[in-house]
Design a protein around this motif. Structure first.
Motif, PDB file in Angstrom:
ATOM      1  N   ARG A 347      24.532  20.871  22.679  1.00  0.00           N
ATOM      2  CA  ARG A 347      23.407  19.979  22.997  1.00  0.00           C
ATOM      3  C   ARG A 347      22.076  20.611  22.648  1.00  0.00           C
ATOM      4  NH1 ARG A 347      26.416  19.286  27.695  1.00  0.00           N
ATOM      5  NH2 ARG A 347      24.996  20.616  28.856  1.00  0.00           N
ATOM      6  N   LEU A 348      21.929  21.875  23.042  1.00  0.00           N
ATOM      7  CA  LEU A 348      20.664  22.550  22.786  1.00  0.00           C
ATOM      8  C   LEU A 348      20.394  22.676  21.287  1.00  0.00           C
ATOM      9  CD1 LEU A 348      18.209  24.025  23.892  1.00  0.00           C
ATOM     10  CD2 LEU A 348      19.571  26.113  24.017  1.00  0.00           C
ATOM     11  N   SER A 349      21.427  22.947  20.524  1.00  0.00           N
ATOM     12  CA  SER A 349      21.269  23.065  19.068  1.00  0.00           C
ATOM     13  C   SER A 349      20.825  21.750  18.457  1.00  0.00           C
ATOM     14  CB  SER A 349      22.582  23.530  18.430  1.00  0.00           C
ATOM     15  OG  SER A 349      22.976  24.790  18.914  1.00  0.00           O
ATOM     16  N   ILE A 350      21.445  20.652  18.918  1.00  0.00           N
ATOM     17  CA  ILE A 350      21.058  19.330  18.414  1.00  0.00           C
ATOM     18  C   ILE A 350      19.606  19.033  18.778  1.00  0.00           C
ATOM     19  CG2 ILE A 350      21.474  16.853  18.594  1.00  0.00           C
ATOM     20  CD1 ILE A 350      24.418  17.499  19.117  1.00  0.00           C
ATOM     21  N   LEU A 351      19.244  19.332  20.026  1.00  0.00           N
ATOM     22  CA  LEU A 351      17.885  19.055  20.499  1.00  0.00           C
ATOM     23  C   LEU A 351      16.846  19.804  19.667  1.00  0.00           C
ATOM     24  CD1 LEU A 351      16.337  17.539  22.767  1.00  0.00           C
ATOM     25  CD2 LEU A 351      16.401  19.676  24.075  1.00  0.00           C
ATOM     26  N   LEU A 352      17.132  21.068  19.361  1.00  0.00           N
ATOM     27  CA  LEU A 352      16.173  21.862  18.584  1.00  0.00           C
ATOM     28  C   LEU A 352      15.945  21.272  17.197  1.00  0.00           C
ATOM     29  CD1 LEU A 352      17.253  25.521  19.474  1.00  0.00           C
ATOM     30  CD2 LEU A 352      15.221  24.293  20.276  1.00  0.00           C
ATOM     31  N   LYS A 353      16.974  20.654  16.641  1.00  0.00           N
ATOM     32  CA  LYS A 353      16.847  20.065  15.303  1.00  0.00           C
ATOM     33  C   LYS A 353      15.809  18.949  15.267  1.00  0.00           C
ATOM     34  CE  LYS A 353      21.603  21.027  13.834  1.00  0.00           C
ATOM     35  NZ  LYS A 353      22.913  20.442  13.445  1.00  0.00           N
ATOM     36  N   PHE A 354      15.581  18.314  16.425  1.00  0.00           N
ATOM     37  CA  PHE A 354      14.673  17.173  16.468  1.00  0.00           C
ATOM     38  C   PHE A 354      13.277  17.547  16.948  1.00  0.00           C
ATOM     39  CE2 PHE A 354      18.867  14.913  17.233  1.00  0.00           C
ATOM     40  CZ  PHE A 354      18.981  14.526  15.913  1.00  0.00           C
ATOM     41  N   PHE A 355      12.964  18.841  16.964  1.00  0.00           N
ATOM     42  CA  PHE A 355      11.628  19.277  17.378  1.00  0.00           C
ATOM     43  C   PHE A 355      10.652  19.362  16.209  1.00  0.00           C
ATOM     44  CE2 PHE A 355      12.887  20.293  21.663  1.00  0.00           C
ATOM     45  CZ  PHE A 355      11.689  20.329  22.358  1.00  0.00           C
ATOM     46  N   GLY A 356      11.059  18.882  15.058  1.00  0.00           N
ATOM     47  CA  GLY A 356      10.165  18.917  13.916  1.00  0.00           C
ATOM     48  C   GLY A 356      10.276  20.220  13.153  1.00  0.00           C
ATOM     49  N   ASP A 357       9.232  20.545  12.439  1.00  0.00           N
ATOM     50  CA  ASP A 357       9.215  21.756  11.605  1.00  0.00           C
ATOM     51  C   ASP A 357       8.896  22.971  12.464  1.00  0.00           C
ATOM     52  OD1 ASP A 357       9.804  20.357   9.280  1.00  0.00           O
ATOM     53  OD2 ASP A 357       7.683  19.884   8.922  1.00  0.00           O
ATOM     54  N   LEU A 358       9.933  23.672  12.901  1.00  0.00           N
ATOM     55  CA  LEU A 358       9.747  24.872  13.705  1.00  0.00           C
ATOM     56  C   LEU A 358       9.575  26.076  12.781  1.00  0.00           C
ATOM     57  CD1 LEU A 358      12.480  24.227  16.431  1.00  0.00           C
ATOM     58  CD2 LEU A 358      10.003  23.960  16.673  1.00  0.00           C
ATOM     59  N   PRO A 359       8.849  27.098  13.217  1.00  0.00           N
ATOM     60  CA  PRO A 359       8.595  28.267  12.358  1.00  0.00           C
ATOM     61  C   PRO A 359       9.744  29.267  12.346  1.00  0.00           C
ATOM     62  CG  PRO A 359       7.463  28.539  14.445  1.00  0.00           C
ATOM     63  CD  PRO A 359       8.084  27.162  14.478  1.00  0.00           C
ATOM     64  N   PHE A 360      10.926  28.811  12.614  1.00  0.00           N
ATOM     65  CA  PHE A 360      12.103  29.684  12.585  1.00  0.00           C
ATOM     66  C   PHE A 360      13.320  28.847  12.210  1.00  0.00           C
ATOM     67  CE2 PHE A 360      11.383  28.259  16.949  1.00  0.00           C
ATOM     68  CZ  PHE A 360      12.593  27.665  17.277  1.00  0.00           C
ATOM     69  N   LYS A 361      14.295  29.506  11.596  1.00  0.00           N
ATOM     70  CA  LYS A 361      15.547  28.849  11.242  1.00  0.00           C
ATOM     71  C   LYS A 361      16.608  29.235  12.263  1.00  0.00           C
ATOM     72  CE  LYS A 361      14.589  28.817   6.266  1.00  0.00           C
ATOM     73  NZ  LYS A 361      15.073  29.253   4.921  1.00  0.00           N
ATOM     74  N   PHE A 362      17.450  28.279  12.631  1.00  0.00           N
ATOM     75  CA  PHE A 362      18.432  28.541  13.677  1.00  0.00           C
ATOM     76  C   PHE A 362      19.770  27.894  13.340  1.00  0.00           C
ATOM     77  CE2 PHE A 362      16.601  24.495  14.764  1.00  0.00           C
ATOM     78  CZ  PHE A 362      17.687  23.768  15.267  1.00  0.00           C
ATOM     79  N   SER A 363      20.793  28.291  14.064  1.00  0.00           N
ATOM     80  CA  SER A 363      22.120  27.710  13.882  1.00  0.00           C
ATOM     81  C   SER A 363      22.898  27.795  15.179  1.00  0.00           C
ATOM     82  CB  SER A 363      22.876  28.443  12.766  1.00  0.00           C
ATOM     83  OG  SER A 363      24.133  27.843  12.514  1.00  0.00           O
ATOM     84  N   GLU A 364      23.903  26.950  15.292  1.00  0.00           N
ATOM     85  CA  GLU A 364      24.794  26.931  16.460  1.00  0.00           C
ATOM     86  C   GLU A 364      25.977  27.870  16.231  1.00  0.00           C
ATOM     87  OE1 GLU A 364      27.844  23.745  18.683  1.00  0.00           O
ATOM     88  OE2 GLU A 364      26.287  23.044  17.288  1.00  0.00           O
ATOM     89  N   TYR A 365      26.461  28.486  17.313  1.00  0.00           N
ATOM     90  CA  TYR A 365      27.648  29.340  17.238  1.00  0.00           C
ATOM     91  C   TYR A 365      28.431  29.138  18.528  1.00  0.00           C
ATOM     92  CZ  TYR A 365      30.491  33.577  16.652  1.00  0.00           C
ATOM     93  OH  TYR A 365      31.535  34.472  16.514  1.00  0.00           O
ATOM     94  N   SER A 366      29.486  28.328  18.450  1.00  0.00           N
ATOM     95  CA  SER A 366      30.232  28.031  19.673  1.00  0.00           C
ATOM     96  C   SER A 366      31.679  27.675  19.369  1.00  0.00           C
ATOM     97  CB  SER A 366      29.582  26.866  20.429  1.00  0.00           C
ATOM     98  OG  SER A 366      29.898  25.620  19.820  1.00  0.00           O
ATOM     99  N   GLY A 367      32.471  27.611  20.418  1.00  0.00           N
ATOM    100  CA  GLY A 367      33.887  27.297  20.290  1.00  0.00           C
ATOM    101  C   GLY A 367      34.158  25.865  19.871  1.00  0.00           C
ATOM    102  N   LEU A 368      33.144  25.009  19.852  1.00  0.00           N
ATOM    103  CA  LEU A 368      33.335  23.634  19.387  1.00  0.00           C
ATOM    104  C   LEU A 368      33.431  23.576  17.868  1.00  0.00           C
ATOM    105  CD1 LEU A 368      30.885  21.573  21.657  1.00  0.00           C
ATOM    106  CD2 LEU A 368      33.377  21.684  21.803  1.00  0.00           C
TER     107      LEU A 368
END
Length: 515
Positions: A347-368
């Motif tokens: 959920r948190l990973s999806i939410l961050l994607k919709f915060f617009g142009d953030l000054p950092f790149k991120f990715s999800e890492y989970s058992g899903l």
């Protein structure tokens, strides 16, 4: 339930009452390390190791030094202190003295990624003394593993013959095997020619996790198949052996084939953890031989020496905003964000994607995620292609990612063990690092008690400018709407877990990504 949540009346075993303090040892340059094989010294220097850390020196002394592997060794040392090389180096040196290709050392770890990491450590030094290292992990081709682990007869390099007819000729192609429990059991019960009869060393890394019920089935089997004196085979081991209808992998007492008339050496066990259990019922499963405890300092729970701990106190509904503001403040530094579950991570990973142009790149890492997706994300994080990895506790155990400057607990860790293993992803190998924990007001008192178990009373409040949070509110409102749409879509497709949709139904403005 975590062990530290149990009553404090659990007895401490006598051998744990007088441990050797690792902190009394100094770093030792390779040139001054007694008995080190010159070939290994060159291999270590090639990978940038020019001296050994205290835990590595302490284990060396009890294995290659005066201790000479006479006792089983238990190591309780902080994350990032160098435990992997602490056992890899003496095992490789000890095995190099006998020129015999058979499986003589087994390292068992809880996760695939951790096993891959440990295998790389062994592979960086073992070939220099003529030893081969194998890997057995889940979610990879078992056929490919078999071809790497089992050596086919010399007279048959291209013709496919019945393995049953060639069983006596099949031999191990590796001296050292790094494995996860499930895949190890697969090879024990089904792979022709896979044998533990020559096993000399058993390493149980991340011991606390490995002794949980979900992992325990492998242990009695390994101990039975590598036991030199027990003539009886337990029902559990027998049922496993019947799967491949062979008793030839049972380690026989007496004289060992290939060891020039010498009797079987005792199976030496090395047990390691940053939070080693003191529960006698758990430790008894390992059948330790006059165990010797090495621990760091006078406390069971110890954080990395150069770790700085901070807390951010915020309202529940503002936690995602505080996280984004903190990540913006730390932009350019490699960060790990931990949540309480795979669902919360998603959920948190999806939410961050919709915060617009953030000054950092991120990715999800989970058992899903599928293993290949996780591995790709981890590689991108290691290579610096992404700055932030949002993870469940799958990353907390033993994983070593160079350059992680910050760990952020988006969800407060429920136990000191969890905090230690999360925080230990930074401030490793003598480097500095920070651990930030986002807290609701009603969590502050509980969090203070958790840190006190590690004698840590220096967790100060990390300030964030009010405007750095406030200007994110409009984006947050829009992100919540988009998050709901994604979760609804995943639910319809059957891709969302049961907790995802339930959490989204909370009223608008609450802490959506939080369990």
């Amino acid at each position: 339930m975590e062990e530290d949540a149990k009553p404090k009346s659990v007895p401490v075993l006598p051998w744990m009452r007088c441990p050797v303090d690792i902190d009394l040892f100094d770093e030792c340059p390779l040139g001054l390390l007694p008995c080190l094989d010159p070939r290994l010294e060159k291999a270590l220097q090639k990978i940038g190791v020019h001296s050994l850390f205290p835990v590595q020196v302490a284990v060396w002394q009890e294995t290659i030094g005066p201790g000479a592997f006479e006792r089983d060794i238990c190591v309780n040392s902080p994350t990032g202190s160098g435990k992997t090389l602490a056992y890899a180096l003496p095992i490789v040196q000890a095995l190099s003295t006998r020129k015999l290709r058979c499986l003589r050392a087994l390292v068992v770890l809880p996760t695939r990624d951790l096993a891959v990491q440990v295998k790389e450590v062994f592979a960086s030094i073992a070939p220099s003394v003529g030893l081969s290292v194998g890997l057995a992990v889940g979610q990879s081709s078992i056929a490919d593993e078999i071809s790497e682990l089992i050596k086919r007869p010399k007279h048959d390099m291209g013709v496919s013959l019945d393995p049953k007819e060639l069983h006596v000729e099949l031999q191990s192609a590796v001296d050292i095997l790094v494995a996860t429990p499930g895949r190890l059991m697969d090879h024990i019960t089904t792979t022709k020619g896979f044998s533990l009869e020559h096993l000399c060393y058993l390493v149980v890394d991340e011991t606390d996790r490995m002794l949980r019920e979900a992992y325990q089935s492998w242990l009695p089997m390994v101990l039975q198949l590598s036991c030199s004196n027990d003539k009886a085979i337990s029902n559990q081991a027998r049922s496993g052996l019947n799967l491949f209808n062979s008793l030839t992998t049972i380690r026989r007492s007496g004289i060992e084939r290939g060891f020039k008339g010498k009797t079987y050496p005792r199976l030496v066990k090395l047990i390691l953890s940053a939070t080693l259990t003191q529960d006698p019922s758990k430790l008894s499963q390992l059948a330790l031989h006059h165990p010797f405890l090495l621990t760091s300092g006078d406390t069971r729970y110890k954080l990395p020496e150069k770790l700085k701990s901070y807390k951010l106190i915020c309202e529940s509904k503002l936690k995602p905003l505080y996280l984004v503001a903190l990540l913006q403040h730390l932009s350019g530094e490699k960060c790990l964000v931990f949540t309480s579950s795979v669902e919360s991570t998603h959920r948190l990973s999806i939410l961050l994607k919709f915060f617009g142009d953030l000054p950092f790149k991120f990715s999800e890492y989970s058992g899903l995620q599928h293993q290949s997706v996780r591995s790709k994300a981890l590689k991108a994080f290691r290579d610096g292609e992404i700055d932030v990895l949002v993870s469940s506790d799958a990353m907390t155990r033993g994983m070593d990612v160079e350059g992680v400057r910050n760990v952020i607990n988006y969800d407060m860790p429920p136990y000191i063990k969890t905090y230690i293993h999360r925080a230990g992803r930074t401030a490793r190998a003598g480097q500095s690092g920070c651990c930030f924990t986002l807290l609701r007001k009603n969590e502050v008192k509980r969090f203070k008690k958790i840190l006190q178990k590690a004698n840590n009373n220096s967790c100060s409040v990390h300030p964030l400018a009010a405007d750095s949070v406030e200007h994110l509110r409009p984006m947050y409102s829009s992100a919540l709407d988009k998050l709901k749409e994604v979760i609804d879509s995943e639910t319809r497709k059957g891709n969302a877990g049961p907790n995802l949709r339930k959490s989204i139904k909370r009223k608008r403005g609450t802490d959506t990504p939080q369990e």
